[in-house]
Motif scaffolding. Structure first.
Motif, PDB file in Angstrom:
ATOM      1  N   SER A   1     -73.559  -2.252   8.834  1.00  0.00           N
ATOM      2  CA  SER A   1     -74.699  -1.757   9.592  1.00  0.00           C
ATOM      3  C   SER A   1     -75.476  -0.835   8.654  1.00  0.00           C
ATOM      4  O   SER A   1     -74.884   0.037   8.008  1.00  0.00           O
ATOM      5  CB  SER A   1     -74.248  -0.993  10.824  1.00  0.00           C
ATOM      6  N   MET A   2     -76.774  -1.040   8.588  1.00  0.00           N
ATOM      7  CA  MET A   2     -77.625  -0.285   7.673  1.00  0.00           C
ATOM      8  C   MET A   2     -78.725   0.399   8.466  1.00  0.00           C
ATOM      9  O   MET A   2     -79.279  -0.180   9.409  1.00  0.00           O
ATOM     10  CB  MET A   2     -78.270  -1.225   6.650  1.00  0.00           C
TER      11      MET A   2
ATOM     12  N   TYR B   1     -85.645  11.541   4.596  1.00  0.00           N
ATOM     13  CA  TYR B   1     -85.079  10.338   5.217  1.00  0.00           C
ATOM     14  C   TYR B   1     -83.925   9.825   4.361  1.00  0.00           C
ATOM     15  O   TYR B   1     -84.079   9.624   3.142  1.00  0.00           O
ATOM     16  CB  TYR B   1     -86.166   9.272   5.362  1.00  0.00           C
ATOM     17  N   TYR B   2     -82.806   9.610   5.021  1.00  0.00           N
ATOM     18  CA  TYR B   2     -81.592   9.182   4.336  1.00  0.00           C
ATOM     19  C   TYR B   2     -81.212   7.777   4.771  1.00  0.00           C
ATOM     20  O   TYR B   2     -81.135   7.488   5.976  1.00  0.00           O
ATOM     21  CB  TYR B   2     -80.433  10.114   4.670  1.00  0.00           C
ATOM     22  N   CYS B   3     -80.951   6.939   3.798  1.00  0.00           N
ATOM     23  CA  CYS B   3     -80.403   5.620   4.066  1.00  0.00           C
ATOM     24  C   CYS B   3     -78.907   5.749   4.286  1.00  0.00           C
ATOM     25  O   CYS B   3     -78.246   6.590   3.650  1.00  0.00           O
ATOM     26  CB  CYS B   3     -80.694   4.703   2.886  1.00  0.00           C
ATOM     27  N   ALA B   4     -78.368   4.933   5.180  1.00  0.00           N
ATOM     28  CA  ALA B   4     -76.954   5.014   5.511  1.00  0.00           C
ATOM     29  C   ALA B   4     -76.370   3.627   5.710  1.00  0.00           C
ATOM     30  O   ALA B   4     -77.063   2.720   6.170  1.00  0.00           O
ATOM     31  CB  ALA B   4     -76.770   5.846   6.779  1.00  0.00           C
TER      32      ALA B   4
ATOM     33  N   GLY C   1     -77.445   7.630   1.050  1.00  0.00           N
ATOM     34  CA  GLY C   1     -78.323   7.802  -0.078  1.00  0.00           C
ATOM     35  C   GLY C   1     -78.634   9.274  -0.261  1.00  0.00           C
ATOM     36  O   GLY C   1     -78.206  10.121   0.537  1.00  0.00           O
ATOM     37  N   LYS C   2     -79.388   9.585  -1.304  1.00  0.00           N
ATOM     38  CA  LYS C   2     -79.709  10.985  -1.587  1.00  0.00           C
ATOM     39  C   LYS C   2     -80.941  11.460  -0.847  1.00  0.00           C
ATOM     40  O   LYS C   2     -81.223  12.657  -0.831  1.00  0.00           O
ATOM     41  CB  LYS C   2     -79.876  11.190  -3.092  1.00  0.00           C
TER      42      LYS C   2
ATOM     43  N   VAL D   1     -80.016   3.767  -2.825  1.00  0.00           N
ATOM     44  CA  VAL D   1     -81.129   4.477  -3.445  1.00  0.00           C
ATOM     45  C   VAL D   1     -82.391   4.231  -2.634  1.00  0.00           C
ATOM     46  O   VAL D   1     -82.843   3.085  -2.508  1.00  0.00           O
ATOM     47  CB  VAL D   1     -81.346   4.025  -4.901  1.00  0.00           C
ATOM     48  N   GLU D   2     -82.941   5.323  -2.103  1.00  0.00           N
ATOM     49  CA  GLU D   2     -84.159   5.232  -1.300  1.00  0.00           C
ATOM     50  C   GLU D   2     -85.394   5.365  -2.179  1.00  0.00           C
ATOM     51  O   GLU D   2     -85.362   6.013  -3.233  1.00  0.00           O
ATOM     52  CB  GLU D   2     -84.201   6.340  -0.237  1.00  0.00           C
TER      53      GLU D   2
END
Length: 120
Positions: free
Chosen positions: A33-34, A93-96, A111-112, A5-6
């Motif tokens: 890895s993030m 921007y997407y978190c991965a 993330g969404k 969740v961003e």
């Protein structure tokens, strides 16, 4: 499963700063890895930054020297500090997270997204 969740997106003037956060749940992120991707209107999703599980980081040339990535494994959270923002940084921007190569086709969890808008 890992849920991402961003937060922290918003509207900022050129030259300003924002800090994005990505809170993970479901599993600890220590072995993942993030990082972050972004997608501007009408463009493909592109790599921004990664924090590998071993601690090293890597940035896209377009953000190198302006963005910083960090992770707090105790809080299961990853951060993206964005300084000297430019209008061309405007994007979702997407978190991965992944345990494979940090490229879009092998990202395990997304993330969404959170919208960042940089005005000129």
């Amino acid at each position: 499963q890992v849920q991402l969740v961003e937060s922290g997106g918003g509207l900022v003037q050129a030259g300003g700063s924002l800090r994005l956060s990505c809170a993970a749940s479901g599993r600890t992120i220590n072995s993942y890895s993030m990082g972050w991707f972004r997608q501007a209107p009408g463009k493909e999703r592109e790599f921004v930054a990664v924090s590998w599980s071993g601690g090293s980081t890597y940035f896209a040339n377009s953000v190198k020297g302006r963005f910083t990535i960090s992770r707090d494994n105790a809080k299961n959270t990853v951060y993206l500090q964005m300084d000297s923002l430019k209008p061309e940084d405007t994007a979702v921007y997407y978190c991965a997270a992944t345990q494979r190569a940090f490229i879009a086709p092998t990202i395990d969890y997304w993330g969404k997204g959170t919208l960042v808008t940089v005005s000129s």
